[in-house]
Design an enzyme around this catalytic site. Structure first.
Site, PDB file in Angstrom:
ATOM      1  N   ASP A   1      36.721 -33.261  18.563  1.00  0.00           N
ATOM      2  CA  ASP A   1      35.380 -33.824  18.636  1.00  0.00           C
ATOM      3  C   ASP A   1      34.806 -33.784  17.221  1.00  0.00           C
ATOM      4  OD1 ASP A   1      32.746 -34.535  19.783  1.00  0.00           O
ATOM      5  OD2 ASP A   1      32.233 -32.457  19.289  1.00  0.00           O
TER       6      ASP A   1
ATOM      7  N   ASP B   1      30.751 -34.283  16.078  1.00  0.00           N
ATOM      8  CA  ASP B   1      29.442 -33.657  15.901  1.00  0.00           C
ATOM      9  C   ASP B   1      29.395 -32.294  16.578  1.00  0.00           C
ATOM     10  OD1 ASP B   1      27.564 -35.890  14.679  1.00  0.00           O
ATOM     11  OD2 ASP B   1      28.819 -36.868  16.168  1.00  0.00           O
TER      12      ASP B   1
ATOM     13  N   SER C   1      31.901 -39.302  20.555  1.00  0.00           N
ATOM     14  CA  SER C   1      31.049 -40.117  21.425  1.00  0.00           C
ATOM     15  C   SER C   1      30.166 -41.073  20.632  1.00  0.00           C
ATOM     16  CB  SER C   1      30.171 -39.210  22.294  1.00  0.00           C
ATOM     17  OG  SER C   1      30.951 -38.525  23.245  1.00  0.00           O
TER      18      SER C   1
ATOM     19  N   LYS D   1      33.147 -40.051  27.117  1.00  0.00           N
ATOM     20  CA  LYS D   1      33.057 -38.704  27.654  1.00  0.00           C
ATOM     21  C   LYS D   1      31.869 -38.623  28.618  1.00  0.00           C
ATOM     22  CE  LYS D   1      34.582 -36.865  23.184  1.00  0.00           C
ATOM     23  NZ  LYS D   1      34.220 -35.990  22.039  1.00  0.00           N
TER      24      LYS D   1
ATOM     25  N   ASP E   1      32.808 -28.793  21.244  1.00  0.00           N
ATOM     26  CA  ASP E   1      31.672 -27.872  21.275  1.00  0.00           C
ATOM     27  C   ASP E   1      30.744 -28.155  22.450  1.00  0.00           C
ATOM     28  OD1 ASP E   1      28.748 -29.021  19.649  1.00  0.00           O
ATOM     29  OD2 ASP E   1      30.437 -30.301  20.230  1.00  0.00           O
TER      30      ASP E   1
END
Length: 230
Positions: A24, A26, A121, A152, A177
């Site tokens: 991922d 961010d 995303s 997602k 996260d």
């Protein structure tokens, strides 16, 4: 203690080794929280949305978030809202920095010959803007919300990321996260789910992750990955 020998905050690393890593972005590789908050607060003001309605949206695509918080609005209004949040976020890349261990992880995986990708995303334009602003080395494979039909927490982003690395999801580690991303990785049948602290408490991450760590800097790469032999 932080670093490759730091004890997990929860859970344990799965046994075996893996041939690829899907990150991922961010909250995992870069810290964009200040820019995200500024952008969405401006958007809420413009569209008359209560910021409290955004709770729990971290890790989801902006389109999915808008579909939930603007469920009572027309399709045209939701399209305009999506266009506008993209515009606001792409324009605000201040204070975006690489998180501890991210740059070193890419360097170590390159040294070990392990393919890796970013699976985010963000839409394509926003992902490229944030990668550029952070100074994070750009991997060859970057999967964004623009590249999938359903983002997602559905499985498609991580399925596509693995496929573009030439691997099955089960041969890959997913590093996340956010609960939505962990659910996405689980749905894609990823081989291991590693969570790092960002905006979500340890006990929440532990519901879906195999192991929870302080940061990417705590992942002991040489013991977890090995190149896939053709």
């Amino acid at each position: 203690m932080s670093g490759p020998h730091a004890a997990p905050l929860a859970g344990a690393f799965p046994s075996g080794t893996f041939g690829g890593v899907l990150f991922d972005m961010d909250g995992t590789l870069i810290n964009s929280l200040a820019a995200v908050v500024r952008s969405w607060m401006q958007w809420c003001e413009e569209f008359g949305i209560d910021p409290e309605d955004l709770k729990g949206s971290h890790g989801r695509t902006s389109a999915n978030t808008i579909a939930v918080v603007m469920a009572d609005r027309s399709e045209a209004e939701r399209r305009e809202a999506h266009r506008r949040i993209t515009e606001i976020e792409v324009a605000d890349t201040d204070d975006i920095v690489v998180l501890p261990g991210a740059r070193e992880a890419f360097e170590e995986l390159d040294r070990l010959g392990i393919p890796h990708a970013i699976v985010t995303s963000c839409d394509r334009e926003l992902a490229e803007a944030r990668i550029g602003a952070s100074g994070l080395p750009r991997p060859q494979v970057v999967v964004t919300a623009s590249d999938v039909s359903h983002g997602k927490p559905g499985p498609e982003p991580y399925e596509r990321g693995a496929a573009l690395l030439g691997l099955e999801p089960g041969a890959c580690i997913v590093v996340e996260d956010a609960p939505a991303g962990l659910v996405s990785g689980r749905a894609a049948s990823a081989g291991a789910l590693v969570a790092v602290l960002g905006t979500t408490p340890v006990e929440v991450l532990a519901r879906d992750a195999d192991v929870v760590l302080e940061s990417v800097a705590d992942i002991p790469w040489p013991t977890l990955v090995t190149p896939t032999v053709p």
